[in-house]
Design a protein around this motif. Structure first.
Motif, PDB file in Angstrom:
ATOM      1  N   VAL A  34     -13.555 -32.204 -12.907  1.00  0.00           N
ATOM      2  CA  VAL A  34     -12.817 -33.236 -12.189  1.00  0.00           C
ATOM      3  C   VAL A  34     -12.125 -34.136 -13.213  1.00  0.00           C
ATOM      4  CG1 VAL A  34     -12.965 -35.066 -10.473  1.00  0.00           C
ATOM      5  CG2 VAL A  34     -14.584 -33.148 -10.414  1.00  0.00           C
ATOM      6  N   PRO A  35     -10.779 -34.211 -13.201  1.00  0.00           N
ATOM      7  CA  PRO A  35     -10.072 -34.946 -14.253  1.00  0.00           C
ATOM      8  C   PRO A  35     -10.583 -36.358 -14.488  1.00  0.00           C
ATOM      9  CG  PRO A  35      -8.509 -33.718 -12.951  1.00  0.00           C
ATOM     10  CD  PRO A  35      -9.845 -33.569 -12.263  1.00  0.00           C
ATOM     11  N   GLY A  36     -10.862 -37.098 -13.415  1.00  0.00           N
ATOM     12  CA  GLY A  36     -11.309 -38.466 -13.580  1.00  0.00           C
ATOM     13  C   GLY A  36     -12.675 -38.610 -14.215  1.00  0.00           C
ATOM     14  N   GLU A  37     -13.403 -37.504 -14.325  1.00  0.00           N
ATOM     15  CA  GLU A  37     -14.750 -37.532 -14.899  1.00  0.00           C
ATOM     16  C   GLU A  37     -14.825 -36.848 -16.264  1.00  0.00           C
ATOM     17  OE1 GLU A  37     -17.306 -35.822 -11.975  1.00  0.00           O
ATOM     18  OE2 GLU A  37     -16.715 -37.232 -10.395  1.00  0.00           O
ATOM     19  N   ILE A  38     -13.699 -36.379 -16.775  1.00  0.00           N
ATOM     20  CA  ILE A  38     -13.691 -35.694 -18.063  1.00  0.00           C
ATOM     21  C   ILE A  38     -13.903 -36.694 -19.194  1.00  0.00           C
ATOM     22  CG2 ILE A  38     -12.257 -34.389 -19.685  1.00  0.00           C
ATOM     23  CD1 ILE A  38     -10.892 -33.094 -17.300  1.00  0.00           C
ATOM     24  N   ASP A  39     -14.767 -36.345 -20.119  1.00  0.00           N
ATOM     25  CA  ASP A  39     -15.017 -37.162 -21.303  1.00  0.00           C
ATOM     26  C   ASP A  39     -13.774 -37.098 -22.194  1.00  0.00           C
ATOM     27  OD1 ASP A  39     -15.739 -37.943 -23.966  1.00  0.00           O
ATOM     28  OD2 ASP A  39     -17.847 -37.661 -23.454  1.00  0.00           O
ATOM     29  N   ARG A  40     -13.065 -38.198 -22.306  1.00  0.00           N
ATOM     30  CA  ARG A  40     -11.803 -38.217 -23.039  1.00  0.00           C
ATOM     31  C   ARG A  40     -11.988 -37.844 -24.515  1.00  0.00           C
ATOM     32  NH1 ARG A  40      -7.343 -40.938 -21.129  1.00  0.00           N
ATOM     33  NH2 ARG A  40      -7.484 -41.734 -19.010  1.00  0.00           N
ATOM     34  N   GLU A  41     -13.037 -38.341 -25.103  1.00  0.00           N
ATOM     35  CA  GLU A  41     -13.267 -38.047 -26.515  1.00  0.00           C
ATOM     36  C   GLU A  41     -13.562 -36.567 -26.722  1.00  0.00           C
ATOM     37  OE1 GLU A  41     -16.119 -39.494 -30.253  1.00  0.00           O
ATOM     38  OE2 GLU A  41     -16.169 -40.558 -28.331  1.00  0.00           O
ATOM     39  N   ARG A  42     -14.350 -36.004 -25.814  1.00  0.00           N
ATOM     40  CA  ARG A  42     -14.656 -34.577 -25.916  1.00  0.00           C
ATOM     41  C   ARG A  42     -13.395 -33.740 -25.726  1.00  0.00           C
ATOM     42  NH1 ARG A  42     -18.355 -30.986 -21.754  1.00  0.00           N
ATOM     43  NH2 ARG A  42     -18.356 -29.060 -23.003  1.00  0.00           N
ATOM     44  N   LEU A  43     -12.564 -34.136 -24.767  1.00  0.00           N
ATOM     45  CA  LEU A  43     -11.320 -33.406 -24.534  1.00  0.00           C
ATOM     46  C   LEU A  43     -10.401 -33.499 -25.748  1.00  0.00           C
ATOM     47  CD1 LEU A  43      -9.319 -31.872 -22.720  1.00  0.00           C
ATOM     48  CD2 LEU A  43      -8.576 -34.086 -21.812  1.00  0.00           C
ATOM     49  N   SER A  44     -10.268 -34.683 -26.312  1.00  0.00           N
ATOM     50  CA  SER A  44      -9.415 -34.874 -27.473  1.00  0.00           C
ATOM     51  C   SER A  44      -9.896 -34.040 -28.654  1.00  0.00           C
ATOM     52  CB  SER A  44      -9.377 -36.360 -27.854  1.00  0.00           C
ATOM     53  OG  SER A  44      -8.581 -36.572 -29.000  1.00  0.00           O
ATOM     54  N   ASP A  45     -11.199 -34.027 -28.869  1.00  0.00           N
ATOM     55  CA  ASP A  45     -11.760 -33.223 -29.960  1.00  0.00           C
ATOM     56  C   ASP A  45     -11.496 -31.737 -29.729  1.00  0.00           C
ATOM     57  OD1 ASP A  45     -12.676 -35.503 -31.182  1.00  0.00           O
ATOM     58  OD2 ASP A  45     -14.748 -35.292 -30.492  1.00  0.00           O
ATOM     59  N   ALA A  46     -11.631 -31.290 -28.467  1.00  0.00           N
ATOM     60  CA  ALA A  46     -11.432 -29.877 -28.151  1.00  0.00           C
ATOM     61  C   ALA A  46      -9.973 -29.466 -28.323  1.00  0.00           C
ATOM     62  CB  ALA A  46     -11.897 -29.578 -26.726  1.00  0.00           C
ATOM     63  N   LEU A  47      -9.057 -30.359 -27.963  1.00  0.00           N
ATOM     64  CA  LEU A  47      -7.630 -30.052 -28.112  1.00  0.00           C
ATOM     65  C   LEU A  47      -7.212 -30.016 -29.581  1.00  0.00           C
ATOM     66  CD1 LEU A  47      -6.086 -32.189 -25.226  1.00  0.00           C
ATOM     67  CD2 LEU A  47      -5.999 -29.691 -25.423  1.00  0.00           C
ATOM     68  N   ALA A  48      -7.822 -30.844 -30.380  1.00  0.00           N
ATOM     69  CA  ALA A  48      -7.560 -30.860 -31.829  1.00  0.00           C
ATOM     70  C   ALA A  48      -6.065 -30.952 -32.141  1.00  0.00           C
ATOM     71  CB  ALA A  48      -8.171 -29.626 -32.490  1.00  0.00           C
ATOM     72  N   GLY A  49      -5.383 -31.831 -31.436  1.00  0.00           N
ATOM     73  CA  GLY A  49      -3.973 -32.059 -31.704  1.00  0.00           C
ATOM     74  C   GLY A  49      -3.019 -31.210 -30.886  1.00  0.00           C
ATOM     75  N   ARG A  50      -3.539 -30.234 -30.157  1.00  0.00           N
ATOM     76  CA  ARG A  50      -2.664 -29.404 -29.315  1.00  0.00           C
ATOM     77  C   ARG A  50      -2.312 -30.146 -28.030  1.00  0.00           C
ATOM     78  NH1 ARG A  50      -6.684 -24.350 -29.332  1.00  0.00           N
ATOM     79  NH2 ARG A  50      -8.072 -26.140 -28.988  1.00  0.00           N
ATOM     80  N   ASP A  51      -1.220 -29.754 -27.417  1.00  0.00           N
ATOM     81  CA  ASP A  51      -0.796 -30.368 -26.165  1.00  0.00           C
ATOM     82  C   ASP A  51      -1.634 -29.837 -25.006  1.00  0.00           C
ATOM     83  OD1 ASP A  51       1.196 -31.828 -27.440  1.00  0.00           O
ATOM     84  OD2 ASP A  51       2.687 -30.239 -27.181  1.00  0.00           O
ATOM     85  N   LEU A  52      -1.566 -30.549 -23.892  1.00  0.00           N
ATOM     86  CA  LEU A  52      -2.359 -30.200 -22.711  1.00  0.00           C
ATOM     87  C   LEU A  52      -1.474 -29.904 -21.511  1.00  0.00           C
ATOM     88  CD1 LEU A  52      -5.154 -30.076 -21.225  1.00  0.00           C
ATOM     89  CD2 LEU A  52      -4.843 -32.521 -20.733  1.00  0.00           C
ATOM     90  N   CYS A  53      -1.733 -28.775 -20.869  1.00  0.00           N
ATOM     91  CA  CYS A  53      -1.232 -28.482 -19.532  1.00  0.00           C
ATOM     92  C   CYS A  53      -2.451 -28.257 -18.650  1.00  0.00           C
ATOM     93  CB  CYS A  53      -0.365 -27.217 -19.516  1.00  0.00           C
ATOM     94  SG  CYS A  53       1.181 -27.347 -20.443  1.00  0.00           S
ATOM     95  N   VAL A  54      -2.275 -28.370 -17.341  1.00  0.00           N
ATOM     96  CA  VAL A  54      -3.405 -28.137 -16.440  1.00  0.00           C
ATOM     97  C   VAL A  54      -3.011 -27.130 -15.373  1.00  0.00           C
ATOM     98  CG1 VAL A  54      -4.392 -30.432 -16.803  1.00  0.00           C
ATOM     99  CG2 VAL A  54      -2.848 -30.038 -14.865  1.00  0.00           C
ATOM    100  N   HIS A  55      -4.024 -26.497 -14.820  1.00  0.00           N
ATOM    101  CA  HIS A  55      -3.842 -25.634 -13.655  1.00  0.00           C
ATOM    102  C   HIS A  55      -4.591 -26.280 -12.503  1.00  0.00           C
ATOM    103  CE1 HIS A  55      -3.474 -22.233 -11.045  1.00  0.00           C
ATOM    104  NE2 HIS A  55      -2.988 -21.449 -11.969  1.00  0.00           N
ATOM    105  N   LEU A  56      -3.871 -26.592 -11.436  1.00  0.00           N
ATOM    106  CA  LEU A  56      -4.487 -27.190 -10.252  1.00  0.00           C
ATOM    107  C   LEU A  56      -5.373 -26.155  -9.569  1.00  0.00           C
ATOM    108  CD1 LEU A  56      -1.318 -29.126  -9.086  1.00  0.00           C
ATOM    109  CD2 LEU A  56      -3.377 -30.106 -10.127  1.00  0.00           C
ATOM    110  N   PRO A  57      -6.290 -26.573  -8.701  1.00  0.00           N
ATOM    111  CA  PRO A  57      -7.320 -25.679  -8.156  1.00  0.00           C
ATOM    112  C   PRO A  57      -6.775 -24.374  -7.579  1.00  0.00           C
ATOM    113  CG  PRO A  57      -7.808 -27.931  -7.562  1.00  0.00           C
ATOM    114  CD  PRO A  57      -6.470 -27.961  -8.226  1.00  0.00           C
TER     115      PRO A  57
END
Length: 249
Positions: A34-57
């Motif tokens: 759930v986007p509103g519950e995603i740990d921002r720091e964890r997401l940022s670390d996982a992306l490691a500088g890459r851009d983000l796109c999402v796929h809706l359900p």
């Protein structure tokens, strides 16, 4: 042109994916991510500088016969898009599905739903791109998708493998020839008519020369939707697609 990779709804898989990709496409929505519950720091670390796109359900229909349900669908997608925009996502992939894809009169309802969700994306600063899933029971056919995307001025996520499953290489060629200028995002993988899908590029029956012919200078985003974590296979697929589209990887 940017080349990325789909990672489902798994932040660990996102973190483990190759840093050579320009972006990652992350699946969002209940019940798993759930986007509103995603740990921002964890997401940022996982992306490691890459851009983000999402796929809706994946399982959420775009349109139903009940106006109240349609309002709820739009409200739900709006909530996800607002959260995705807050996370910095640039694009959101939306499946083109309907309660009855063969009901011609109902297509206007589907078009209106698409318009509303795309507008919600614009409000959130996220480009909604509508994906062809006409090979599935609830998916709108390629011709209908093109029609409502044009009517609503919505960019398209063209899934090459899905198009092949719907009508073979001829369907891929026909769509790209007629509607290639509306494509903003590509999903690339290989398939076989017997039902094998999301294979590494070159392992199936899709003729990617068709893509090369009709999108020679594609400047959108390309997401590999190859269902493997084998980095060698993923990078090889990325190189094959990039070569076809006239750029390096």
């Amino acid at each position: 042109m940017d080349v990325g990779i789909t990672v489902g709804d798994d932040l660990d898989r996102l973190a483990a994916s190759s840093g050579q990709f320009d972006f990652c496409e992350l699946g969002v929505g209940e019940p798993t991510l759930v986007p509103g519950e995603i740990d921002r720091e964890r997401l940022s670390d996982a992306l490691a500088g890459r851009d983000l796109c999402v796929h809706l359900p994946y399982s959420q229909r775009l349109a139903s016969y009940a106006p109240e349900i349609n309002d709820a669908i739009v409200a739900y997608q709006r909530r996800l898009l607002e959260a995705a925009g807050d996370l910095g996502a640039s694009k959101a992939v939306l499946h083109a599905t309907s309660a009855d894809r063969d009901d011609v009169a109902f297509r206007e309802v589907a078009a209106n739903q698409l318009r509303r969700v795309a507008d919600a994306g614009r409000d959130a600063g996220v480009e909604v791109v509508v994906e062809n899933v006409g090979h599935q029971h609830e998916g709108l056919q390629l011709s209908v998708l093109a029609e409502i995307a044009e009517e609503t001025d919505t960019p398209i996520c063209f899934d090459v493998g899905h198009a092949y499953m719907e009508g073979g290489n001829k369907a891929v060629q026909r769509f790209l020839r007629r509607h290639g200028d509306r494509i903003s995002h590509l999903h690339c993988h290989d398939v076989r008519r017997r039902g094998d899908t999301h294979l590494p590029i070159g392992a199936g029956e899709v003729d990617y020369e068709i893509v090369e012919t009709h999108l020679p200078e594609f400047d959108g985003t390309v997401a590999l939707e190859v269902f493997t974590d084998d980095e060698t296979l993923l990078l090889d697929s990325a190189e094959r697609v990039a070569e076809r589209l006239g750029t390096g990887f």
